[in-house]
Write a protein that holds these residues in place. Structure first.
Motif, PDB file in Angstrom:
ATOM      1  N   GLU A   1      18.249  16.251  25.092  1.00 55.96           N
ATOM      2  CA  GLU A   1      18.025  16.274  26.538  1.00 55.96           C
ATOM      3  C   GLU A   1      16.607  16.719  26.873  1.00 55.96           C
ATOM      4  N   ILE A   2      16.175  16.374  28.087  1.00 59.25           N
ATOM      5  CA  ILE A   2      14.781  16.531  28.505  1.00 59.25           C
ATOM      6  C   ILE A   2      14.742  17.172  29.890  1.00 59.25           C
TER       7      ILE A   2
ATOM      8  N   GLU B   1      13.901  13.619  39.833  1.00 53.56           N
ATOM      9  CA  GLU B   1      14.971  14.432  39.246  1.00 53.56           C
ATOM     10  C   GLU B   1      14.519  14.948  37.879  1.00 53.56           C
ATOM     11  N   PRO B   2      14.440  16.263  37.686  1.00 55.81           N
ATOM     12  CA  PRO B   2      13.825  16.782  36.461  1.00 55.81           C
ATOM     13  C   PRO B   2      14.722  16.805  35.235  1.00 55.81           C
ATOM     14  N   PHE B   3      16.049  16.746  35.392  1.00 58.43           N
ATOM     15  CA  PHE B   3      16.949  16.933  34.254  1.00 58.43           C
ATOM     16  C   PHE B   3      17.529  15.612  33.777  1.00 58.43           C
ATOM     17  N   SER B   4      17.259  15.282  32.508  1.00 56.91           N
ATOM     18  CA  SER B   4      17.695  13.988  31.985  1.00 56.91           C
ATOM     19  C   SER B   4      19.218  13.803  31.978  1.00 56.91           C
TER      20      SER B   4
ATOM     21  N   ARG C   1      22.135   7.406  30.727  1.00 55.44           N
ATOM     22  CA  ARG C   1      21.865   7.652  29.310  1.00 55.44           C
ATOM     23  C   ARG C   1      20.818   6.695  28.750  1.00 55.44           C
ATOM     24  N   GLU C   2      20.842   5.433  29.248  1.00 53.91           N
ATOM     25  CA  GLU C   2      19.873   4.452  28.760  1.00 53.91           C
ATOM     26  C   GLU C   2      18.451   4.866  29.133  1.00 53.91           C
ATOM     27  N   LYS C   3      18.299   5.405  30.328  1.00 57.28           N
ATOM     28  CA  LYS C   3      16.967   5.838  30.780  1.00 57.28           C
ATOM     29  C   LYS C   3      16.514   7.063  29.992  1.00 57.28           C
ATOM     30  N   GLU C   4      17.432   7.971  29.740  1.00 54.82           N
ATOM     31  CA  GLU C   4      17.106   9.141  28.934  1.00 54.82           C
ATOM     32  C   GLU C   4      16.648   8.714  27.546  1.00 54.82           C
TER      33      GLU C   4
END
Length: 285
Positions: A60-61, A108-111, A116-119
Motif C-alpha cells: 500500500e501507498i 485521495e492520499p491512501f491507495s 486495486r488496478e490503479k494502486e
C-alpha cells in the motif's frame, strides 16, 4: 534549526530523492515543503498525518502533501521506501497552467481507497524508480525524470479526489500545532542529557502539565515520556555505532538515570542488548 523541521538537501536541477527505511526507524512529527510518497514493501506501518492516525500494509501507498505534519512510528519487521520531490521540478514544464498545488491538496492520499488496478500501476512505477536508483546505469537520471512525470500524469488522470479537503483555517491550526511541537523538540534536544520533568517541558511552551500531556499524546500518538525515552535510545544507538565509549559511559550521556532502566528500554526497542547491537552494526559497517 530544530531537528524536526526537515529541509532535504535536494539537487535544484532535479529535486528528488529515494530513501529505504526499515521498521526500526522512527520519524517524529515533522513537515517539509516537498511532496512525499511512502510505499510499504514489507509488513505494516503506523503513521499520523495532520493529527490523524493511520495504518498501511504491504503493497500500500500513501501520498503526503507538502506542509502536512506527519510521523511514522517504529514498526519492527516492516520496510518502506520513501520518495520525495519538490513541485518546482514541474514548474517549467507546466505549459497547460495546471493548478498543481490544488491537485496535491485534493487527491485521495491512501491507495486502499483507489481501485486495486490503479494502486498496482502506481506501485509498478515506484518500483521501477527504486530499481533505477539502485542500479544507477548510464542515463538513470533521465529515466527517473521520465518515471516521475509518468507518475504525476497517472495520478492526475486516474486517482480520485478525497471527500474532504483541509480548509485554510485547519492549515493554520496545524501550523500552530507544529510550532508548539517544535518548541518541545527544541527543549528536548537541548536538555535530554539531564532530568526532564513533565512540568518543566509544559512550562517551556506555556501549557499546564495536564493540558500538555493531552496535547502531546493527541498530536504525536504517544506519551511525552515514551517519546523522550525513544529519543534517548536513538542517541544511545548513534553513540554505540560511532564511538568507542562503553555502555556505562553512554548511559551517562543520554540522561537515563538508571542502568537497569536503560537496558530494559533498549531491549524493548531493539530486541537485543546494547553490545549485541554494537556488534551487529559493526559487522554491517
Amino acid at each position: 534549526m530544530a531537528i524536526f523541521l526537515e529541509m532535504p538537501e535536494l539537487n535544484p536541477e532535479f529535486p528528488f530523492r529515494i530513501i529505504l527505511n526499515d521498521g526500526n526507524i522512527l520519524t517524529t512529527p515533522h513537515w517539509h515543503r516537498e511532496i512525499e510518497l511512502i510505499y510499504v514493501t514489507k509488513g505494516s506501518i503506523h503513521l499520523g498525518i495532520n493529527d490523524q492516525p493511520y495504518s498501511l500494509s504491504e503493497g500500500e501507498i500513501v501520498l503526503i502533501n507538502g506542509g502536512d505534519i506527519h510521523y511514522v512510528l517504529a514498526s519492527p519487521g516492516s520496510e518502506r521506501i520513501v520518495f520525495q520531490f519538490d513541485l518546482t521540478f514541474f514548474t517549467g514544464l507546466n505549459t497547460e497552467g495546471l493548478n498543481l498545488t490544488r491537485f496535491f491538496e485534493a487527491v485521495e492520499p491512501f491507495s486502499p481507497k483507489w481501485h486495486r488496478e490503479k494502486e498496482a500501476v502506481v506501485r509498478e512505477i515506484l518500483i521501477e524508480m527504486y530499481h533505477e536508483e539502485q542500479r544507477k546505469e548510464a542515463g538513470f537520471h533521465y529515466q527517473q525524470k521520465a518515471d516521475l512525470l509518468k507518475l504525476f500524469v497517472y495520478l492526475f488522470r486516474n486517482i480520485p479526489e478525497k471527500k474532504e479537503i483541509h480548509k485554510s483555517h485547519e492549515k493554520v491550526q496545524s501550523k500552530d500545532i507544529l510550532e508548539k511541537l517544535d518548541q518541545v523538540f527544541r527543549y528536548v534536544e537541548q536538555n535530554y542529557t539531564t532530568k526532564i520533568t513533565l512540568e518543566e517541558v509544559a512550562n517551556s511552551i506555556g501549557y499546564s502539565q495536564f493540558y500538555f500531556t493531552k496535547f502531546f499524546k493527541r498530536n504525536t500518538g504517544k506519551t511525552f515520556i515514551t517519546f523522550l525515552n525513544d529519543y534517548r535510545i536513538d542517541k544511545a544507538k548513534w553513540l554505540l555505532i560511532n564511538s568507542t565509549d562503553n555502555v556505562s559511559e553512554i548511559i551517562s550521556q543520554i540522561g537515563i538515570e538508571s542502568d537497569k532502566t536503560f537496558y530494559r528500554l533498549f531491549k524493548q526497542s531493539m530486541g537485543m542488548s546494547p553490545l549485541k547491537y554494537r556488534e551487529k552494526m559493526s559487522v554491517k559497517n
